[in-house]
Design an enzyme around this catalytic site. Structure first.
Site, mmCIF file in Angstrom:
data_model
loop_
_atom_site.group_PDB
_atom_site.id
_atom_site.type_symbol
_atom_site.label_atom_id
_atom_site.label_comp_id
_atom_site.label_asym_id
_atom_site.label_seq_id
_atom_site.Cartn_x
_atom_site.Cartn_y
_atom_site.Cartn_z
ATOM 1 C CG HIS A 34 -2.126 -1.015 0.675
ATOM 2 N ND1 HIS A 34 -2.103 -2.501 1.099
ATOM 3 C CD2 HIS A 34 -3.033 -0.965 -0.073
ATOM 4 C CE1 HIS A 34 -3.032 -3.124 0.613
ATOM 5 N NE2 HIS A 34 -3.692 -2.326 -0.296
ATOM 6 C CD GLU A 271 -9.415 -8.057 -5.064
ATOM 7 O OE1 GLU A 271 -8.474 -7.389 -5.103
ATOM 8 O OE2 GLU A 271 -10.259 -7.680 -4.133
ATOM 9 C CG ASP A 295 -5.046 -8.677 -3.202
ATOM 10 O OD1 ASP A 295 -4.384 -8.763 -2.583
ATOM 11 O OD2 ASP A 295 -5.954 -7.536 -3.047
ATOM 12 C CB CYS A 342 -8.839 -1.575 -10.917
ATOM 13 S SG CYS A 342 -9.251 -2.572 -9.763
HETATM 14 C C1 PEP Z 1 -5.989 -5.200 -6.417
HETATM 15 O O1 PEP Z 1 -5.676 -6.113 -5.574
HETATM 16 O O2 PEP Z 1 -5.361 -5.287 -7.669
HETATM 17 C C2 PEP Z 1 -6.705 -4.029 -5.964
HETATM 18 C C3 PEP Z 1 -6.730 -3.085 -7.021
HETATM 19 O O3 PEP Z 1 -6.897 -3.694 -4.708
HETATM 20 P P1 PEP Z 1 -5.846 -3.249 -3.559
HETATM 21 O O4 PEP Z 1 -4.683 -3.111 -4.132
HETATM 22 O O5 PEP Z 1 -6.445 -2.079 -2.989
HETATM 23 O O6 PEP Z 1 -5.840 -4.589 -2.693
HETATM 24 MG MG MG Z 2 -7.051 -6.127 -3.747
#
Ligand code: PEP
Ligand code: MG
Length: 409
Positions: A34, A271, A295, A342
């Site tokens: 993150h 995911e 993920d 995404c």
């Molecule tokens: C992902 O897992 O690619 C996603 C967009 O969600 P996050 O990165 O917030 O887990």
């Molecule tokens: Mg994710």
């Protein structure tokens, strides 16, 4: 100044003084952890998962941080400094060109349009995204409002945050809100999850919400209220089986009915490999798909996305992940449903042609990447993209796939 730290929390990162800090390196983390996501949204060069000896670099040492290559050069020679300065000038020129056409759509040379939307945390990001040519927001990470506080945000507080985001995007720019995605590496102090041996394989994402209907229904009501005038859709994170989607959708529709309004379109994040493999089944009921490659990659390769040592191998361009993306798109399109990506890979200019070639309809990218991703799409034909994707699917490693499309200089 370049900061070199053991690790940085998301809030440390968000609060860095941008006038002074030109980049950072951490020993912990991976490319989709993150802190890396936040660095990207701030357009701040960063390297995560650096060797621990970097902590021994003396204060005052001159360094060259190359976030693209993931290298930190110490005490560079004058010649090297000159080369970097020239490269920065080339990058600046390219950026100016990209910005000049940022508001134009992303259409390939043979007339195939791909929607380019933004990954955002709230209204401020939404405003910036629109300025940079974002055609909407494909992922609002709703958990940002819940993190780093001692009490749960009220329904009204949530509603106001989503409404402000809808307003910041303006009419005709749709917003996709992802429901609360906590657990795993995102704990909440007021929502205790018993200690788990493998939090990423534990109570995470939709599992947290389905186990706490009161919290979830309040959250859904806030989202529904902001979506009362249209232009807003909702997606559920970490869906592994159809009954989870059905249960969440049922609660959404029930809350809409209680509010006396129409429900809003509901989709799923893909995911978990199980959802990708069964995409055709989901496509009969879900309105749309958004592939979370951060993920999806960690679960496909069985590698923790924040694992510093494994970080170089955790690459969404691994052919196994590409194959799951292909499978997801195939199942969705069979039922006329659209697919977005995404995860972080959608913001990577080297990956974009391959993702377009796999047939993705929409790319949801970090805000600063919008102009670049659009420019990359405009340089290609769909035919070229398809050829690249076909070749990529035949290869054995992510490294081989990366060699197909040279990185931007
Ligand atoms: C992902 O897992 O690619 C996603 C967009 O969600 P996050 O990165 O917030 O887990
Ligand atoms: Mg994710």
């Amino acid at each position: 100044t370049i900061i070199i730290a053991e690790d940085l929390t998301p809030s440390d990162t968000a609060n860095l003084d941008r006038k002074r800090v030109k980049g950072f390196c951490t020993i912990g983390g991976g490319a989709t952890s993150h802190v890396a996501i936040i660095a990207r949204s701030m357009d701040l060069p960063a390297i995560v998962g650096l060797e621990a000896c970097a902590l021994n670099v003396e204060n005052g040492t001159s360094v060259i941080l190359d976030g693209g290559a993931g290298t930190l050069r110490l005490s560079p020679a004058e010649e090297e400094m000159k080369e970097v300065q020239e490269r920065l000038i080339r990058m600046k020129k390219r950026r100016e060109e990209e910005l000049a056409s940022a508001l134009e759509p992303a259409v390939t040379k043979d007339d195939h349009k791909v929607l380019v939307v933004a990954n955002i945390g709230g209204a401020k990001d939404a405003e910036e995204a629109v300025k940079l040519g974002g055609e909407g927001a494909g992922l609002l990470r709703s958990e940002f409002l819940f993190l780093e506080r001692q009490t749960e945000p009220s329904e009204d507080e949530q509603y106001e945050a989503y409404q402000k985001t809808v307003d910041a995007l303006g009419k005709d720019k749709p917003l996709t809100v992802r429901t609360l995605d906590v657990g795993g590496d995102k704990p909440l102090p007021y929502l205790p999850i018993p200690e788990e041996e493998n939090p990423f394989l534990g109570e995470r994402g939709i599992r947290v919400c389905l186990n706490r209907p009161e919290l979830f229904r309040k959250h859904l009501r806030a989202i529904l209220r902001a979506g009362a005038k249209g232009g807003l859709q909702v997606m559920f994170p970490m869906i592994a089986s159809l009954d989870e989607f059905r249960e969440a959708k049922k609660m959404l529709d029930e809350e809409a009915e209680k509010l006396g309004q129409d429900s809003i379109p509901a989709g799923i994040m893909v995911e978990v490999p199980a959802a990708a493999v069964r995409s055709e089944l989901f496509a009969r009921e879900a309105e749309f798909f958004s592939i979370g490659t951060n993920d999806l990659t960690q679960y496909t390769l069985a590698m923790d996305r924040g694992h510093a040592k494994l970080a170089p191998q955790i690459d969404a361009l691994h052919p196994a992940v590409l194959s799951l993306i292909e499978k997801t798109i195939e199942g969705a399109h069979k039922h006329g449903k659209k697919v977005s990506i995404c995860g972080g890979i959608a913001s990577d200019p080297s990956a974009v042609p391959i993702l377009v070639g796999l047939g993705v309809d929409k790319l949801s990218v970090s805000v600063p990447s919008i102009p670049t991703v659009k420019a990359v799409i405009r340089r290609m034909t769909l035919k070229e993209c398809k050829e690249l994707a076909e070749k990529a699917l035949q290869l054995a490693t992510a490294k081989e796939v990366r060699a197909l499309v040279p990185a931007l200089d």
